[in-house]
Design an enzyme around this catalytic site. Structure first.
Site, PDB file in Angstrom:
ATOM      1  N   VAL A 204       4.480   7.945  12.154  1.00 50.74           N
ATOM      2  CA  VAL A 204       3.485   8.374  13.149  1.00 50.74           C
ATOM      3  C   VAL A 204       2.496   9.316  12.482  1.00 50.74           C
ATOM      4  O   VAL A 204       2.892  10.276  11.816  1.00 50.74           O
ATOM      5  CB  VAL A 204       4.150   9.117  14.335  1.00 50.74           C
ATOM      6  CG1 VAL A 204       3.099   9.543  15.362  1.00 50.74           C
ATOM      7  CG2 VAL A 204       5.217   8.257  14.991  1.00 50.74           C
TER       8      VAL A 204
ATOM      9  N   GLY B   5      -3.687   5.219   5.445  1.00 50.14           N
ATOM     10  CA  GLY B   5      -4.136   5.244   4.046  1.00 50.14           C
ATOM     11  C   GLY B   5      -2.971   5.459   3.111  1.00 50.14           C
ATOM     12  O   GLY B   5      -1.943   6.042   3.482  1.00 50.14           O
TER      13      GLY B   5
ATOM     14  N   THR C  18       0.825  -1.208   0.000  1.00 50.81           N
ATOM     15  CA  THR C  18       0.000   0.000   0.000  1.00 50.81           C
ATOM     16  C   THR C  18       0.865   1.268   0.000  1.00 50.81           C
ATOM     17  O   THR C  18       0.696   2.145  -0.855  1.00 50.81           O
ATOM     18  CB  THR C  18      -0.916   0.006   1.248  1.00 50.81           C
ATOM     19  OG1 THR C  18      -1.627  -1.231   1.266  1.00 50.81           O
ATOM     20  CG2 THR C  18      -1.894   1.148   1.227  1.00 50.81           C
ATOM     21  N   VAL C  19       1.799   1.362   0.937  1.00 57.24           N
ATOM     22  CA  VAL C  19       2.569   2.607   1.065  1.00 57.24           C
ATOM     23  C   VAL C  19       3.616   2.726  -0.046  1.00 57.24           C
ATOM     24  O   VAL C  19       3.793   3.801  -0.637  1.00 57.24           O
ATOM     25  CB  VAL C  19       3.228   2.717   2.458  1.00 57.24           C
ATOM     26  CG1 VAL C  19       3.984   4.027   2.593  1.00 57.24           C
ATOM     27  CG2 VAL C  19       2.181   2.590   3.564  1.00 57.24           C
TER      28      VAL C  19
ATOM     29  N   GLU D 176      -3.414  -2.767   9.674  1.00 58.02           N
ATOM     30  CA  GLU D 176      -2.177  -3.499   9.423  1.00 58.02           C
ATOM     31  C   GLU D 176      -2.529  -4.876   8.859  1.00 58.02           C
ATOM     32  O   GLU D 176      -3.664  -5.341   9.004  1.00 58.02           O
ATOM     33  CB  GLU D 176      -1.419  -3.703  10.735  1.00 58.02           C
ATOM     34  CG  GLU D 176      -1.000  -2.412  11.401  1.00 58.02           C
ATOM     35  CD  GLU D 176      -0.070  -1.579  10.545  1.00 58.02           C
ATOM     36  OE1 GLU D 176       0.978  -2.074  10.130  1.00 58.02           O
ATOM     37  OE2 GLU D 176      -0.411  -0.420  10.270  1.00 58.02           O
TER      38      GLU D 176
ATOM     39  N   ILE E 238       0.075  13.207   8.614  1.00 56.13           N
ATOM     40  CA  ILE E 238       0.176  14.415   9.456  1.00 56.13           C
ATOM     41  C   ILE E 238       1.644  14.758   9.703  1.00 56.13           C
ATOM     42  O   ILE E 238       2.412  13.895  10.130  1.00 56.13           O
ATOM     43  CB  ILE E 238      -0.475  14.195  10.848  1.00 56.13           C
ATOM     44  CG1 ILE E 238      -1.901  13.693  10.709  1.00 56.13           C
ATOM     45  CG2 ILE E 238      -0.415  15.453  11.692  1.00 56.13           C
ATOM     46  CD1 ILE E 238      -2.534  13.324  12.044  1.00 56.13           C
TER      47      ILE E 238
ATOM     48  N   ASP F 131       0.176  -0.890  17.729  1.00 57.92           N
ATOM     49  CA  ASP F 131       0.542   0.120  16.726  1.00 57.92           C
ATOM     50  C   ASP F 131       0.635   1.505  17.391  1.00 57.92           C
ATOM     51  O   ASP F 131       1.607   2.234  17.203  1.00 57.92           O
ATOM     52  CB  ASP F 131      -0.498   0.108  15.596  1.00 57.92           C
ATOM     53  CG  ASP F 131      -0.183   1.114  14.521  1.00 57.92           C
ATOM     54  OD1 ASP F 131       0.743   0.871  13.729  1.00 57.92           O
ATOM     55  OD2 ASP F 131      -0.858   2.167  14.475  1.00 57.92           O
TER      56      ASP F 131
ATOM     57  N   GLU G 169       9.062  10.331   9.000  1.00 61.19           N
ATOM     58  CA  GLU G 169       7.862  11.154   9.212  1.00 61.19           C
ATOM     59  C   GLU G 169       6.574  10.338   9.117  1.00 61.19           C
ATOM     60  O   GLU G 169       5.621  10.545   9.870  1.00 61.19           O
ATOM     61  CB  GLU G 169       7.834  12.287   8.158  1.00 61.19           C
ATOM     62  CG  GLU G 169       6.676  13.241   8.274  1.00 61.19           C
ATOM     63  CD  GLU G 169       6.670  14.025   9.588  1.00 61.19           C
ATOM     64  OE1 GLU G 169       7.582  14.808   9.820  1.00 61.19           O
ATOM     65  OE2 GLU G 169       5.734  13.815  10.391  1.00 61.19           O
TER      66      GLU G 169
ATOM     67  N   LYS H 186       3.935   4.116  18.118  1.00 59.51           N
ATOM     68  CA  LYS H 186       3.932   5.532  17.736  1.00 59.51           C
ATOM     69  C   LYS H 186       4.175   6.443  18.938  1.00 59.51           C
ATOM     70  O   LYS H 186       4.939   7.400  18.848  1.00 59.51           O
ATOM     71  CB  LYS H 186       2.615   5.870  17.041  1.00 59.51           C
ATOM     72  CG  LYS H 186       2.487   5.158  15.683  1.00 59.51           C
ATOM     73  CD  LYS H 186       1.084   5.241  15.139  1.00 59.51           C
ATOM     74  CE  LYS H 186       0.967   4.551  13.788  1.00 59.51           C
ATOM     75  NZ  LYS H 186      -0.439   4.392  13.357  1.00 59.51           N
TER      76      LYS H 186
HETATM   77  N1  HSE Z   1      -2.790   0.605  10.735  1.00 58.33           N
HETATM   78  C1  HSE Z   1      -2.364   1.933  10.990  1.00 58.33           C
HETATM   79  C2  HSE Z   1      -3.541   2.749  11.485  1.00 58.33           C
HETATM   80  C3  HSE Z   1      -1.805   2.496   9.730  1.00 58.33           C
HETATM   81  O1  HSE Z   1      -4.677   2.272  11.387  1.00 58.33           O
HETATM   82  O2  HSE Z   1      -3.353   3.850  11.987  1.00 58.33           O
HETATM   83  C4  HSE Z   1      -1.037   3.757   9.899  1.00 58.33           C
HETATM   84  O3  HSE Z   1       0.035   3.603  10.774  1.00 58.33           O
END
Ligand code: HSE
Length: 407
Positions: free
Chosen positions: A127, A298, A11-12, A185, A131, A196, A124, A200
């Protein structure tokens, strides 16, 4: 022209390639040079993709190509991602990543290597998705002594809680939707069990307070035991349930960090951060309170942050940007159980037991048979007490939910 290799075309990674192609002209103007994707490393093939021809399998091709000066790690996890990041940095290449798991667990070590090799390790996108928060902490807020940072750091769990609050939909249906939208994830337990968000908040604590806080050192609770009952009780005291990561300095210099569902007042800045959005509040001694808000997950929002890091890496190839993240001494991280807070409690015990254990409490009414009670249970807000004290008092009271209150 700067050549970039993208490791991991999920995705990313694919979002990053798309944004680089789509905005190539403005990106070149911002970076001062054209950015070209030379390789994409993945185990899969991507027939029909415009990037199909760039796909390779062997990392040593990237590692040994002197033309590649920036490596984008969007593999995720800590196995191959850790090995390749280390090798790329050791080969004198800057690395940009969205991989919070790797940054939270090995960020200190990887930054040391980046420093020795005079290259950058930027994260960046690790987290808050799109943003801007890492760079603001390291640069725009660098004049402050930050004493607290907290926020909604996981888009998937916020999406689920928002659905539970607004549509009263079931946890699993909401989770499925979040997965379909690409927010979760691969293994969504990291989202719903709070890991997660823990990664962060640790990264944020590392940067805000300058010393390493490991995810293993902090207490983590996710949203799996939040019920529609809790949502309703919270509504009755003008609160919403939100999963927060929180980190703050104690007066003795230690740092406390934790993740837990909280009842937050509807007047709080974070109360209207709904759906997949994330919100992060920073308290600094010069700026006071400020909040960062935006899409926390996203494909394209995350890619936006990754590409911004690539541009920054291009601009800082000669003189790397230092990041203040040092080794912590033994005992630096304090347990959240030591910190006084108010608590929301839902329990199956009778009023007499609760009264004896807690004394002064605020009972929350439920639309049950009689005021102040749900079907066979009570919910209430306590006075301020440490988690340790609260748990002691609760030991005999059949507790069903116990969340801090932040209003
Ligand atoms: N799975 C994470 C979330 C993706 O839902 O925030 C972004 O880190």
């Amino acid at each position: 022209m700067v050549n970039v290799a993208i490791l991991g075309f999920g995705t990313v990674g694919s979002g990053t390639a798309e944004v680089i192609e789509e905005n190539s002209k403005s990106i070149a103007l911002n970076a001062g040079e054209e950015i070209k994707i030379k390789y994409i490393l993945d185990v899969k093939e991507f027939p029909g993709s415009p990037f199909e021809k760039l796909v390779i399998r062997d990392f040593s091709v990237v590692e040994n190509d002197p033309e590649v000066s920036i490596v984008v790690e969007t593999i995720g996890g800590v196995s191959a991602a850790y090995e390749y990041t280390k090798r790329a940095l050791l080969a004198g290449k800057s690395v940009v990543t969205s991989n919070k798991e790797l940054v939270a667990s090995h960020g200190y070590e990887l930054l040391q290597i980046a420093c020795e090799k005079n290259v950058n390790y930027f994260f960046e996108a690790s987290v808050g998705g799109g943003i801007p928060i890492i760079r603001p902490i390291n640069e725009c807020l660098a004049a402050n002594k930050i004493h607290e940072i907290f926020g909604i750091l996981n888009g998937t769990s916020n999406y689920i809680l928002t659905k539970m609050i607004t549509a009263h939909t079931d946890f699993y249906e909401s989770l499925r939707e979040a997965q379909d939208l690409g927010y979760a994830e691969r293994n969504p337990s990291a989202d719903i069990e709070g890991y997660d968000a823990a990664r962060k908040i640790c990264i944020l604590a590392d940067l805000c307070f300058g010393k390493n806080v490991s995810p293993e050192d902090i207490s983590v609770r996710g949203i799996t035991d939040v019920t529609l009952n809790d949502v309703e009780y919270a509504r009755r005291v003008a609160c919403k349930i939100k999963l927060l990561g929180r980190a703050f300095r104690l007066s003795d210099g230690r740092v406390c960090a934790y993740v837990a569902p909280h009842l937050i007042g509807k007047t709080s800045l974070l109360s209207n951060v709904d759906g997949v959005m994330n919100g992060i509040v920073v308290h600094g001694n010069a700026i006071g309170e400020c909040m960062f808000y935006g899409p926390g997950a996203g494909k394209r929002p995350t890619a936006s942050a990754v590409v911004a890091d690539i541009i920054d890496a291009v601009k800082h190839r000669e003189k790397r940007k230092p990041i203040n993240w040092n080794k912590a001494e033994e005992g630096y991280v304090a347990s959240a159980d030591e910190v006084p807070m108010r608590w929301y409690v839902r329990t199956g015990s009778g009023l007499e037991t609760i009264g004896k254990a807690f004394g002064n409490l605020r009972l929350i009414s439920y639309p049950g048979e009689y005021p102040g009670a749900g079907p066979g249970e009570y919910a209430f807000l306590t006075e301020e007490m440490t988690g340790r004290e609260g748990k002691k008092r609760l030991s005999d009271t059949g507790v069903r939910s116990l969340f801090p209150v932040l209003d």
